[in-house]
Design a protein around this motif. Sequence first.
Motif, PDB file in Angstrom:
ATOM      1  N   LYS A  26       0.872  -1.183   0.000  1.00  0.00           N
ATOM      2  CA  LYS A  26       0.000   0.000   0.000  1.00  0.00           C
ATOM      3  C   LYS A  26       0.908   1.232   0.000  1.00  0.00           C
ATOM      4  CE  LYS A  26      -3.410   2.335   2.914  1.00  0.00           C
ATOM      5  NZ  LYS A  26      -4.219   2.243   4.140  1.00  0.00           N
ATOM      6  N   ARG A  27       0.813   2.037  -1.049  1.00  0.00           N
ATOM      7  CA  ARG A  27       1.626   3.258  -1.146  1.00  0.00           C
ATOM      8  C   ARG A  27       1.085   4.304  -0.187  1.00  0.00           C
ATOM      9  NH1 ARG A  27       6.032   1.482  -2.853  1.00  0.00           N
ATOM     10  NH2 ARG A  27       5.788   0.130  -4.622  1.00  0.00           N
ATOM     11  N   ILE A  28       1.995   4.903   0.591  1.00  0.00           N
ATOM     12  CA  ILE A  28       1.616   5.972   1.510  1.00  0.00           C
ATOM     13  C   ILE A  28       2.684   7.051   1.472  1.00  0.00           C
ATOM     14  CG2 ILE A  28       0.303   4.451   3.033  1.00  0.00           C
ATOM     15  CD1 ILE A  28       2.617   4.569   5.009  1.00  0.00           C
ATOM     16  N   ASN A  29       2.360   8.190   1.996  1.00  0.00           N
ATOM     17  CA  ASN A  29       3.318   9.286   2.105  1.00  0.00           C
ATOM     18  C   ASN A  29       3.167   9.859   3.507  1.00  0.00           C
ATOM     19  OD1 ASN A  29       5.214  11.193   1.557  1.00  0.00           O
ATOM     20  ND2 ASN A  29       3.910  12.439   0.240  1.00  0.00           N
ATOM     21  N   ALA A  30       3.851   9.229   4.457  1.00  0.00           N
ATOM     22  CA  ALA A  30       3.732   9.612   5.861  1.00  0.00           C
ATOM     23  C   ALA A  30       5.123   9.632   6.476  1.00  0.00           C
ATOM     24  CB  ALA A  30       2.832   8.621   6.599  1.00  0.00           C
ATOM     25  N   GLY A  31       5.617  10.809   6.804  1.00  0.00           N
ATOM     26  CA  GLY A  31       6.976  10.897   7.334  1.00  0.00           C
ATOM     27  C   GLY A  31       7.944  10.324   6.325  1.00  0.00           C
ATOM     28  N   PHE A  86      10.857   2.757   2.983  1.00  0.00           N
ATOM     29  CA  PHE A  86      11.180   4.138   3.322  1.00  0.00           C
ATOM     30  C   PHE A  86      11.550   4.964   2.093  1.00  0.00           C
ATOM     31  CE2 PHE A  86      12.059   1.418   6.916  1.00  0.00           C
ATOM     32  CZ  PHE A  86      11.397   2.062   7.941  1.00  0.00           C
ATOM     33  N   ASP A  87      11.595   6.279   2.291  1.00  0.00           N
ATOM     34  CA  ASP A  87      11.868   7.190   1.182  1.00  0.00           C
ATOM     35  C   ASP A  87      13.287   7.082   0.639  1.00  0.00           C
ATOM     36  OD1 ASP A  87      13.145   8.398   3.334  1.00  0.00           O
ATOM     37  OD2 ASP A  87      12.092  10.303   3.149  1.00  0.00           O
ATOM     38  N   ASP A  88      14.209   6.463   1.371  1.00  0.00           N
ATOM     39  CA  ASP A  88      15.586   6.319   0.895  1.00  0.00           C
ATOM     40  C   ASP A  88      15.810   5.022   0.115  1.00  0.00           C
ATOM     41  OD1 ASP A  88      15.546   4.397   2.870  1.00  0.00           O
ATOM     42  OD2 ASP A  88      17.275   5.185   3.971  1.00  0.00           O
ATOM     43  N   GLY A  89      14.726   4.255  -0.112  1.00  0.00           N
ATOM     44  CA  GLY A  89      14.838   3.019  -0.865  1.00  0.00           C
ATOM     45  C   GLY A  89      15.091   1.796  -0.001  1.00  0.00           C
ATOM     46  N   SER A  90      15.232   1.978   1.301  1.00  0.00           N
ATOM     47  CA  SER A  90      15.424   0.838   2.186  1.00  0.00           C
ATOM     48  C   SER A  90      14.077   0.295   2.644  1.00  0.00           C
ATOM     49  CB  SER A  90      16.275   1.231   3.402  1.00  0.00           C
ATOM     50  OG  SER A  90      15.571   2.151   4.225  1.00  0.00           O
ATOM     51  N   ALA A  91      14.118  -0.900   3.218  1.00  0.00           N
ATOM     52  CA  ALA A  91      12.910  -1.537   3.730  1.00  0.00           C
ATOM     53  C   ALA A  91      13.281  -2.361   4.954  1.00  0.00           C
ATOM     54  CB  ALA A  91      12.283  -2.432   2.672  1.00  0.00           C
ATOM     55  N   ILE A  92      12.300  -2.598   5.801  1.00  0.00           N
ATOM     56  CA  ILE A  92      12.481  -3.488   6.944  1.00  0.00           C
ATOM     57  C   ILE A  92      11.300  -4.445   6.970  1.00  0.00           C
ATOM     58  CG2 ILE A  92      12.721  -3.682   9.445  1.00  0.00           C
ATOM     59  CD1 ILE A  92      13.859  -0.867   9.505  1.00  0.00           C
ATOM     60  N   ASP A  93      11.610  -5.727   7.127  1.00  0.00           N
ATOM     61  CA  ASP A  93      10.598  -6.760   7.283  1.00  0.00           C
ATOM     62  C   ASP A  93      10.531  -7.127   8.760  1.00  0.00           C
ATOM     63  OD1 ASP A  93      10.055  -6.946   4.535  1.00  0.00           O
ATOM     64  OD2 ASP A  93      11.705  -8.350   4.238  1.00  0.00           O
ATOM     65  N   TYR A  94       9.337  -7.019   9.339  1.00  0.00           N
ATOM     66  CA  TYR A  94       9.125  -7.341  10.742  1.00  0.00           C
ATOM     67  C   TYR A  94       8.340  -8.637  10.844  1.00  0.00           C
ATOM     68  CZ  TYR A  94      10.550  -2.562  11.797  1.00  0.00           C
ATOM     69  OH  TYR A  94      11.267  -1.393  11.920  1.00  0.00           O
ATOM     70  N   SER A  95       8.832  -9.565  11.669  1.00  0.00           N
ATOM     71  CA  SER A  95       8.141 -10.839  11.847  1.00  0.00           C
ATOM     72  C   SER A  95       7.324 -10.830  13.131  1.00  0.00           C
ATOM     73  CB  SER A  95       9.152 -11.983  11.877  1.00  0.00           C
ATOM     74  OG  SER A  95      10.088 -11.782  12.908  1.00  0.00           O
ATOM     75  N   GLY A  96       6.308 -11.675  13.169  1.00  0.00           N
ATOM     76  CA  GLY A  96       5.490 -11.819  14.361  1.00  0.00           C
ATOM     77  C   GLY A  96       4.511 -10.687  14.611  1.00  0.00           C
ATOM     78  N   VAL A  97       4.151  -9.964  13.563  1.00  0.00           N
ATOM     79  CA  VAL A  97       3.235  -8.826  13.690  1.00  0.00           C
ATOM     80  C   VAL A  97       1.795  -9.311  13.537  1.00  0.00           C
ATOM     81  CG1 VAL A  97       2.565  -6.591  12.736  1.00  0.00           C
ATOM     82  CG2 VAL A  97       4.985  -7.242  12.801  1.00  0.00           C
TER      83      VAL A  97
END
Length: 92
Positions: A4-9, A27-38
């Motif tokens: 889902k594309r968003i523009n928040a912070g 994130f806006d810098d092209g990085s991403a984080i995958d969180y498990s157990g959510v």
Amino acid sequence: MEMKRINAGKLRAIGYDARDRMLRVEFDDGSAIDYSGVGNEVWRKLSTSAAAWSYYRDNIEDEFTGRRDVVRKPTSRADLEDLFKPPGGDAT
């Protein structure tokens, strides 16, 4: 995983895989984080929040284990110039 594309912070996209309980934050810098157990409730609150960046910082960033990834390499001017060079020659 559907994003889902968003523009928040600094957030640019979020996605959730309910079967694997995996949240992906891009994130806006092209990085991403995958969180498990959510859980699904955390996803629902993040995806419907009017202040998604604040919700992420307060409820996800330090509460879940994340694994860094890269969505895309930031594009440089040289990359763009190379893209538009004619075959076998310089773009002049």
